[in-house]
Design a protein around this motif. Structure first.
Motif, PDB file in Angstrom:
ATOM      1  N   GLU A  43       0.846  -1.193   0.000  1.00  0.00           N
ATOM      2  CA  GLU A  43       0.000   0.000   0.000  1.00  0.00           C
ATOM      3  C   GLU A  43       0.884   1.246   0.000  1.00  0.00           C
ATOM      4  N   ARG A  45       0.418   4.918   1.666  1.00  0.00           N
ATOM      5  CA  ARG A  45      -0.451   5.603   2.612  1.00  0.00           C
ATOM      6  C   ARG A  45      -1.014   6.898   2.020  1.00  0.00           C
ATOM      7  N   GLU A  81      -8.593  -1.658   5.359  1.00  0.00           N
ATOM      8  CA  GLU A  81      -7.793  -0.861   4.438  1.00  0.00           C
ATOM      9  C   GLU A  81      -7.971  -1.263   2.975  1.00  0.00           C
ATOM     10  N   PRO A 123      -9.785  -0.206  -1.831  1.00  0.00           N
ATOM     11  CA  PRO A 123      -9.014   0.443  -0.769  1.00  0.00           C
ATOM     12  C   PRO A 123      -9.753   1.633  -0.148  1.00  0.00           C
ATOM     13  N   VAL A 128      -5.555   4.773   2.257  1.00  0.00           N
ATOM     14  CA  VAL A 128      -4.720   4.189   1.209  1.00  0.00           C
ATOM     15  C   VAL A 128      -4.822   5.011  -0.070  1.00  0.00           C
TER      16      VAL A 128
END
Length: 215
Positions: A43, A45, A81, A123, A128
């Motif tokens: 991922e 952020r 997430e 996501p 994310v």
């Protein structure tokens, strides 16, 4: 108390000393089979959250009010997430525990995501920015670079008003004079993978390297 009672109290599975003073977190290392080859999913952020725009694995802080185990934490965070149903996560097993000089303990788990592609994921945009994968073979063929940063223990610091704030009262504790000033000056190794999809570094890169060494 005698020696036999001490022996009985020793843990059958060793844990990390000082865990109660650390920030405990749990992450999932997701594997996806794509065209007959396994990839690792990462991922990036959201830029507005802590450590924004950095590459990581799904996971987060352990919530003892919700999670019964560290694995529960890793799975819960992954579901939140990635927008992935729990049934699509097959835990392969518990991996090694990572401790950080910043006072973080990371409990890691390896899992296979039962999806056809990352397009199946939804996501959470508040956490994310994007997801991507890289083949396991990429990390086998491209070892990371390593750098060093200097870390030292500081018993005090100067605040914004110029005042010294003592956080560790060495003199009052009767410790040697050398601890009145910063000490340690240790070199800390930083692992970095420079990929065409972004820089993977720090704790995430250490976990990747450990996994690749195991494989």
């Amino acid at each position: 108390m005698d020696i036999k009672s001490i022996k009985k109290k020793l843990p059958s599975i060793p844990d990390v000393i000082g865990r109660e003073f650390a920030l405990n977190s749990a992450i999932l290392i997701p594997l996806i089979e794509i065209e007959g080859e396994y990839h690792i999913l990462f991922e990036e952020r959201n830029a507005k959250i802590r450590q924004g725009s950095e590459i990581c694995f799904p996971g987060g802080k352990v919530d003892s009010n919700i999670d019964c185990t560290f694995q529960d934490s890793a799975v819960r965070e992954t579901v939140e997430e990635l927008g992935l149903p729990r049934d699509n996560i097959e835990i392969l097993g518990c991996f090694n525990t990572l401790t950080s000089h910043m006072g973080v303990i990371v409990n890691t788990f390896v899992a296979e995501l039962k999806i056809s592609s990352i397009d199946d994921l939804k996501p959470a945009p508040n956490e994310v920015a994007r997801v991507f994968t890289l083949p396991v073979s990429y990390f086998k063929e491209n070892p990371p670079k390593t750098y060093k940063i200097r870390i030292e223990a500081q018993p005090s610091y100067i605040d914004a008003d110029g005042n010294e704030i003592v956080t560790f009262p060495c003199r009052e504790l009767g410790l040697p004079e050398r601890y009145l000033k910063p000490w340690g000056n240790n070199n800390h190794r930083v692992v970095v993978y420079q990929t065409d999809k972004g820089v993977i570094w720090g704790m995430t890169a250490k976990v990747v390297l450990e996994l690749i060494n195991l494989i």
